[in-house]
Enzyme design. Structure first.
Site, short mmCIF file in Angstrom:
data_model
loop_
_atom_site.label_atom_id
_atom_site.label_comp_id
_atom_site.label_asym_id
_atom_site.label_seq_id
_atom_site.Cartn_x
_atom_site.Cartn_y
_atom_site.Cartn_z
N GLY A 46 0.83 -1.19 0.00
CA GLY A 46 0.00 0.00 0.00
C GLY A 46 0.87 1.24 0.00
O GLY A 46 2.06 1.18 0.32
N GLN A 51 3.27 10.05 0.99
CA GLN A 51 4.55 9.34 0.91
C GLN A 51 5.31 9.65 -0.39
O GLN A 51 6.49 9.36 -0.50
CB GLN A 51 4.33 7.82 1.01
CG GLN A 51 3.86 7.40 2.39
CD GLN A 51 3.68 5.90 2.46
OE1 GLN A 51 2.63 5.38 2.08
NE2 GLN A 51 4.71 5.20 2.91
N CYS A 92 6.52 0.12 6.95
CA CYS A 92 6.09 1.24 6.12
C CYS A 92 7.25 1.65 5.22
O CYS A 92 8.39 1.72 5.68
CB CYS A 92 5.69 2.41 7.02
SG CYS A 92 5.18 3.88 6.13
N LEU A 93 6.97 1.93 3.95
CA LEU A 93 8.03 2.30 3.02
C LEU A 93 8.71 3.62 3.43
O LEU A 93 9.84 3.87 3.05
CB LEU A 93 7.50 2.42 1.59
CG LEU A 93 7.04 1.11 0.94
CD1 LEU A 93 6.46 1.37 -0.44
CD2 LEU A 93 8.17 0.09 0.85
N HIS A 134 -3.84 1.44 7.74
CA HIS A 134 -2.51 2.06 7.75
C HIS A 134 -2.45 3.24 6.76
O HIS A 134 -1.97 4.32 7.10
CB HIS A 134 -1.47 0.98 7.40
CG HIS A 134 -0.07 1.46 7.27
ND1 HIS A 134 0.95 0.99 8.07
CD2 HIS A 134 0.52 2.35 6.41
CE1 HIS A 134 2.09 1.58 7.71
NE2 HIS A 134 1.85 2.40 6.71
N GLU A 135 -2.96 3.02 5.54
CA GLU A 135 -2.86 4.06 4.50
C GLU A 135 -3.78 5.24 4.80
O GLU A 135 -3.41 6.39 4.56
CB GLU A 135 -3.15 3.48 3.11
CG GLU A 135 -2.26 2.31 2.68
CD GLU A 135 -0.77 2.57 2.84
OE1 GLU A 135 -0.34 3.74 2.83
OE2 GLU A 135 -0.02 1.59 3.00
N HIS A 138 -2.19 7.50 7.15
CA HIS A 138 -1.24 8.42 6.52
C HIS A 138 -1.92 9.72 6.10
O HIS A 138 -1.34 10.80 6.25
CB HIS A 138 -0.64 7.79 5.25
CG HIS A 138 0.62 6.99 5.49
ND1 HIS A 138 1.77 7.56 5.97
CD2 HIS A 138 0.90 5.68 5.26
CE1 HIS A 138 2.72 6.61 6.05
NE2 HIS A 138 2.21 5.46 5.62
#
Ligand code: ZN
Length: 195
Positions: A46, A51, A92-93, A134-135, A138
């Site tokens: 995701g 991000q 997380c990226l 999670h997304e 963000h």
């Protein structure tokens, strides 16, 4: 459009609340496709627009099932119902190699708009529910470390001798912050050298 780089922890954009999308246009489509490409390239499940440095309320996610891979492109997503509890390790990226235990809802119902302008409702459970939670966090400037149990934070370190190729090494949020600050500084220096 140049390829976006994934923003790293410490970047102010990750701590800025994203704004409702009011208009679907070519720029938004480009952003969404760049996000899908960046997610796949980095083997993520995701990605949220902040991000890649955008403050549009957009997330992408991917779900691998036996029938194949489904990619979700969601505009203005919101959780309208949540039920149950699941515990699991999350990463997380934007916080590369860091993992932590995060409690999430086991099932969620998400309402969103597609890039075609259609309103959709998605019911998700398990990993996909976790990814949506999670997304969408963000977009509200919340990162998984804000929710992770402090004593579960660890680095995922490649280790050819480990069974699945990785081992875990305990860490603290302070150490993680220092490491990401160094990573950002290194990246910035590299970008400046390229200009
Ligand atoms: Zn993330």
């Amino acid at each position: 459009m140049p390829k976006p780089s994934i923003r790293i922890y410490g970047d102010p954009v990750l701590r800025t609340k994203a704004k409702q999308v009011r208009e679907l246009d070519g720029r938004l489509y480009d952003l969404i496709e760049q996000m899908v490409a960046a997610m796949c390239e980095n083997e993520g499940v995701g990605l949220a627009a902040p991000q890649v440095g955008s403050l549009a309320r957009v997330i992408v996610a991917r779900s691998d099932t036996e029938e194949g891979t489904e990619v979700f492109r969601l505009i203005n997503p919101r959780i309208i119902a949540a039920e149950g509890i699941q515990e699991g390790m999350e990463g997380c990226l934007s916080l590369p190699s860091l993992r932590g235990q995060v409690q999430r809802s086991a099932q969620v119902v998400v309402e969103a708009m597609t890039p075609e302008g259609k309103d959709i409702t998605i019911e998700a459970t398990g990993l996909l529910a976790r990814v949506f939670e999670h997304e969408i966090d963000h977009l509200n400037s919340i990162l998984f470390v804000d929710r992770a149990a402090a004593d579960t934070l660890c680095w995922l370190i490649p280790d050819p001798e480990a069974e699945d190729g990785y081992r875990l090494e305990e860490t603290t949020i302070e150490e993680a912050k220092r490491r990401f600050a160094r990573l950002r500084a290194k990246r910035q220096a590299k970008e400046e050298a390229q200009q």
